[in-house]
Write an enzyme that holds these catalytic residues in place. Structure first.
Site, PDB file in Angstrom:
ATOM      1  N   GLU A  22       0.732  -1.114   0.023  1.00  0.00           N
ATOM      2  CA  GLU A  22      -0.011   0.009  -0.014  1.00  0.00           C
ATOM      3  C   GLU A  22       0.742   1.262  -0.001  1.00  0.00           C
ATOM      4  O   GLU A  22       0.624   2.248  -0.608  1.00  0.00           O
ATOM      5  CB  GLU A  22      -1.037   0.044   1.328  1.00  0.00           C
ATOM      6  CG  GLU A  22      -2.101  -1.084   0.948  1.00  0.00           C
ATOM      7  CD  GLU A  22      -2.743  -1.096  -0.199  1.00  0.00           C
ATOM      8  OE1 GLU A  22      -2.744   0.173  -0.755  1.00  0.00           O
ATOM      9  OE2 GLU A  22      -3.370  -2.052  -0.585  1.00  0.00           O
ATOM     10  N   TYR A 105      -7.104   6.428   3.370  1.00  0.00           N
ATOM     11  CA  TYR A 105      -7.051   5.376   2.288  1.00  0.00           C
ATOM     12  C   TYR A 105      -6.254   4.104   2.694  1.00  0.00           C
ATOM     13  O   TYR A 105      -6.847   3.186   2.611  1.00  0.00           O
ATOM     14  CB  TYR A 105      -6.563   5.832   0.993  1.00  0.00           C
ATOM     15  CG  TYR A 105      -6.316   4.620   0.077  1.00  0.00           C
ATOM     16  CD1 TYR A 105      -7.035   3.938  -0.574  1.00  0.00           C
ATOM     17  CD2 TYR A 105      -4.973   4.261  -0.100  1.00  0.00           C
ATOM     18  CE1 TYR A 105      -6.809   2.706  -1.246  1.00  0.00           C
ATOM     19  CE2 TYR A 105      -4.549   2.795  -0.566  1.00  0.00           C
ATOM     20  CZ  TYR A 105      -5.576   2.315  -1.101  1.00  0.00           C
ATOM     21  OH  TYR A 105      -5.152   1.090  -1.876  1.00  0.00           O
ATOM     22  N   ASP A 123      -9.710   4.914  -3.430  1.00  0.00           N
ATOM     23  CA  ASP A 123      -8.576   5.465  -4.111  1.00  0.00           C
ATOM     24  C   ASP A 123      -9.122   5.957  -5.151  1.00  0.00           C
ATOM     25  O   ASP A 123     -10.667   6.094  -5.552  1.00  0.00           O
ATOM     26  CB  ASP A 123      -7.635   4.540  -4.246  1.00  0.00           C
ATOM     27  CG  ASP A 123      -8.116   3.454  -5.489  1.00  0.00           C
ATOM     28  OD1 ASP A 123      -9.650   3.292  -5.501  1.00  0.00           O
ATOM     29  OD2 ASP A 123      -7.251   2.731  -6.077  1.00  0.00           O
TER      30      ASP A 123
END
Length: 289
Positions: A22, A105, A123
């Site tokens: 991520e 996020y 996103d």
DNA sequence: AATACGGGGTG
DNA sequence: CACCCAGTATT
């Protein structure tokens, strides 16, 4: 099974491997992360390994990904997870958000992809898909980010967050992209407010509502601060770990790749890199932190 | 609310 | 060349 099943972070539920992916994927395209992901994990296989390294080692392994502050944040995150949580990443949103490099996020993404908790990782793909389905084409915007977040969260099927987020991202990355929309093969075409999208209309809308260029982006890349920062870090990456480079030598070496009228800016840019925690200064010598 | 932060891929 | 990209932190 549809979608991008080849993504190396898609089959694991290991929180460490998920956070690493991520952080790498923040503003960096999937196809560019893939070839660097496994090499990074081999070099730093766990939170403990990450925490035991110098930040500079992580910045070295970050070559090719850009936004180098993310490497520093990931390193700090590793140390925080080891110190605060004994090497176990928390699944609580507030605790995740308190870690360096984790925003709204990424916290949701970790919860969905590592812990399979019901959360929406909104996103750029999710925002675009949700907007098109619920309101039609996104230029001009018909809904703010908060509204899209709310719709996304409401749409997550109980117990199915991992697959749902994966599917929505895949849709946005392969079928419902920013530049085009392949409505003919889209599973949501019957209920989508934007379908069928006319490609000429989409292109015209994007042009018409193009975001105002920021001053930094309006000038040639070689004239930007980013360019100088990149050249400096590239040079420092080639310095062996735990060795340093004289500022004079840096300036001399960069003469080969930096416009001559910009060489005098190097000390000030180095200062900024030091403030960002990417570079460390030792008297007149510098190195990656 | 704006801006800084990389760099490579695509039409 | 302009736009795009699994965003975050700072001002």
């Amino acid at each position: 099974m549809h979608g991008r099943t080849h993504l190396p972070w898609r089959t694991t539920r290991d929180p460490y491997r998920i956070v690493v992916s991520e952080l790498m994927l923040q503003q960096t395209q999937v196809e560019r992360v893939i070839p660097l992901y496994e090499a990074f994990l081999a070099r730093f296989p766990s939170f403990e390994a990450l925490a035991a390294a110098d930040a500079g080692d992580v910045v070295r392994a970050w070559r090719g990904l850009g936004y180098n502050s993310r490497a520093v944040r990931l390193h700090a995150l590793g140390r925080a997870v080891v110190e605060r949580y004994g090497g176990r990443l928390p699944s609580d949103t507030a605790e995740l958000r308190a870690l360096p490099g984790i925003g709204a996020y990424t916290a949701a993404a970790v919860r969905a992809f590592a812990f399979e908790l019901d959360d929406a990782a909104v996103d750029v793909n999710l925002r675009r898909v949700i907007h098109r389905v619920a309101f039609g084409l996104e230029h001009p915007a018909q809904a703010d980010d908060r509204t899209l977040d709310t719709l996304a969260i409401a749409a997550v099927p109980r117990g199915g967050a991992h697959d749902w987020n994966s599917a929505m991202m895949d849709l946005g990355a392969t079928i419902c992209t920013a530049r085009s929309a392949k409505c003919l093969v889209c599973p949501l075409r019957d209920t989508c407010a934007a379908a069928p999208v006319d490609s000429a209309t989409l292109a015209a809308r994007v042009r018409e509502h193009a975001a105002r260029r920021t001053p930094q982006e309006a000038i040639p890349f070689e004239r930007t601060t980013r360019f100088l920062r990149g050249r400096i870090i590239d040079r420092l990456r080639d310095v062996p770990a735990r060795e340093s480079l004289a500022l004079d030598a840096l300036q001399h070496d960069l003469a080969a790749v930096v416009p001559s009228d910009r060489l005098h800016e190097i000390p000030a840019v180095v200062d900024a890199l030091v403030r960002d925690g990417i570079v460390m200064r030792e008297a007149t010598r510098i190195r990656l932190s």
